[in-house]
Enzyme design. Structure first.
Site, short mmCIF file in Angstrom:
data_model
loop_
_atom_site.label_atom_id
_atom_site.label_comp_id
_atom_site.label_asym_id
_atom_site.label_seq_id
_atom_site.Cartn_x
_atom_site.Cartn_y
_atom_site.Cartn_z
N GLU A 78 13.47 -5.03 -3.38
CA GLU A 78 12.31 -4.30 -2.97
C GLU A 78 12.27 -2.93 -3.28
O GLU A 78 13.21 -2.35 -2.92
CB GLU A 78 11.90 -4.83 -1.44
CG GLU A 78 10.63 -4.21 -1.12
CD GLU A 78 10.34 -4.54 0.20
OE1 GLU A 78 9.25 -4.53 0.68
OE2 GLU A 78 11.24 -4.73 1.15
N LYS A 134 2.10 -8.03 -1.27
CA LYS A 134 2.76 -8.41 0.00
C LYS A 134 1.77 -8.61 0.79
O LYS A 134 0.83 -7.84 1.32
CB LYS A 134 3.61 -7.25 0.34
CG LYS A 134 4.53 -7.64 1.56
CD LYS A 134 5.61 -6.46 1.74
CE LYS A 134 6.51 -6.69 3.03
NZ LYS A 134 7.49 -5.65 3.01
N CYS A 180 10.11 -9.34 1.20
CA CYS A 180 10.63 -8.97 2.34
C CYS A 180 9.95 -9.51 3.82
O CYS A 180 10.33 -10.87 3.95
CB CYS A 180 10.77 -7.62 2.48
SG CYS A 180 11.98 -6.88 3.67
#
Length: 341
Positions: free
Chosen positions: A75, A148, A185
Site C-alpha cells: 500500500e 478504499k 489494508c
C-alpha cells in the site's frame, strides 16, 4: 484415479483430513488448464521517492523472472506512510488517475514483463482524495479502478484526515491470468468485502497493506491477528489470498503542538492457499509451520502457483455458495443490528 476424483468432488470435507492441500489440488487438477503464479512483495520506504520506485521495480522484475504472473506491491509504496501525522503538505503526493506518472511508469513495466500489477496510489479527484488502486493488465492497460472503502482513524493511522471513503464499490477485475479482487489494508478487517468479491467471481484476493506497531502502545502486536483475519477470508471463500506489507521503522518528528510518531512495520507479506493455510511468507526464519510470528525485516518477495480450475472444482464441491441464505442477511445492511420497519 477417477474414483478418487468422484470421492473428492462428492465429499471433499470428509477426505481433507487425510489429504494435504497439494494432494487435494493434484487430484482435482485433472483436466485443469489455468495455472497462475502470484507474488507478494515488501520493501521499506523513505522520502527518496525515486529510490522507492526503483526498489519496487526491482521486486517486480525479480518476481517476474521467477515466473510470477500477478505481482502485488504494498500500500502507498511511493512514499513513507504519511498518515502518521496530519499536515496538508502531504496532499501534494496525490495525483489524478488519468495521466498519473506512477501508473504510466508501471503500466510500461507490466507490458514489458507481461505481468498484471494491482497498483496502490494516492488519488486526487478535484477536491476529493482517495486511497486507491489501479489494476494494470499484462498489456499495460488499466482494466479497473478501486477506492478504499473502509478508512481507519487512530494513533499513527490517521487516514480519515486524508482520504474520502471510496465510492467505487467492490470491484472485480478480469485480467489475462485470472479474475481478481483487490481490497486495501483496513478493508481486510471486514469480511463483507471479501465475500462481495467472491460472489462476483474473484478467483484470487489481493490486499496491499501498511500495518505495524501502535505508536501509543509499543507492547501491542497485531501481526498474528492480521494474518488470521485474511486467512479466514481465504478459507471461508475458498480463494487464495495475497497480502503485501511494508517493512522498516518510519518516524515523524514532533511539529509544534503535535506529538512525534513512530511505527515499525511488520512485513511478513504472505500467500495462502484456498483453504486459508499460509504457504509462503517473506522473511520466514524458522522451519515451524506458517506463519513465523516474528518474520525477518527483509525486502523481497515470495511466489506461489495455483491451478484455478482445480480450486474452482473444490469450491463448488463444498457448497458454501450454494447454501448461502441472502434472505436472512438483511441485518448486515444496518448499522446497529436493529431491523428497520
Amino acid at each position: 484415479i477417477s474414483d478418487i476424483k468422484t470421492l473428492v468432488l462428492s465429499g471433499l470435507k470428509a477426505l481433507q483430513p487425510q489429504l494435504d492441500s497439494e494432494s487435494v489440488i493434484s487430484v482435482l487438477a485433472m483436466g485443469g488448464q489455468r495455472v497462475v503464479t502470484v507474488a507478494a512483495t515488501q520493501q521499506s520506504c523513505s522520502w527518496d521517492i525515486e529510490a522507492n520506485l526503483q526498489a519496487a521495480e526491482k521486486h517486480v522484475r525479480a518476481a517476474a523472472k521467477d515466473g510470477a504472473n500477478i505481482i502485488l506491491l504494498q500500500e502507498l509504496f511511493e512514499a513513507p506512510y504519511f498518515c502518521q501525522e496530519q499536515t496538508s503538505e502531504h496532499f501534494k503526493l496525490a495525483k489524478p488517475l488519468e495521466g498519473n506518472p506512477l501508473i504510466e511508469r508501471f503500466a510500461k513495466l507490466a507490458k514489458e514483463l507481461d505481468v498484471v500489477l494491482p497498483l496502490s496510489f494516492f488519488e486526487r479527484a478535484n477536491n476529493a482524495f482517495y486511497n486507491s488502486l489501479a489494476v494494470i493488465d499484462a498489456d499495460g492497460t488499466v482494466v479497473s479502478h478501486y477506492r478504499k472503502s473502509h478508512i481507519p482513524d487512530g494513533p499513527g493511522y490517521q487516514e480519515k484526515w486524508y482520504f474520502t471513503p471510496g465510492d467505487t464499490g467492490f470491484v472485480v477485475s478480469k485480467t489475462k491470468y485470472a479474475t481478481i479482487g483487490c481490497l486495501i489494508c483496513w478493508d481486510q478487517w471486514f469480511p463483507e468485502g471479501a465475500r462481495a468479491l467472491a460472489l462476483q467471481g474473484a478467483e484470487v484476493l489481493f490486499y496491499p497493506t501498511a500495518i505495524g506497531t501502535e505508536p501509543q502502545d509499543s507492547s501491542l502486536n497485531s501481526y498474528q491477528h492480521w494474518c488470521r483475519v485474511m486467512q479466514g477470508h481465504s478459507g471461508s471463500n475458498l480463494l487464495p489470498v495475497v497480502a503485501s506489507n511494508r517493512i522498516g521503522t518510519e518516524e515523524f518528528n514532533a511539529r509544534p503542538e503535535k506529538t512525534a510518531s513512530s511505527i515499525t512495520f511488520h512485513g511478513g507479506s504472505f500467500i495462502t492457499d484456498y483453504t486459508g493455510a499460509i504457504v509462503k511468507q517473506v522473511g520466514k526464519q524458522k522451519d515451524d509451520p506458517f506463519p513465523d510470528l516474528k518474520p525477518e525485516q527483509t525486502p523481497g518477495f515470495v511466489t506461489a502457483q495455483f491451478d484455478l480450475d482445480a480450486i474452482a472444482e473444490a469450491r463448488y464441491s463444498w457448497g458454501l455458495f450454494r447454501d448461502r441464505r441472502p434472505d436472512l442477511y438483511g441485518v448486515l445492511l444496518t448499522k446497529d443490528g436493529a431491523p428497520k420497519t
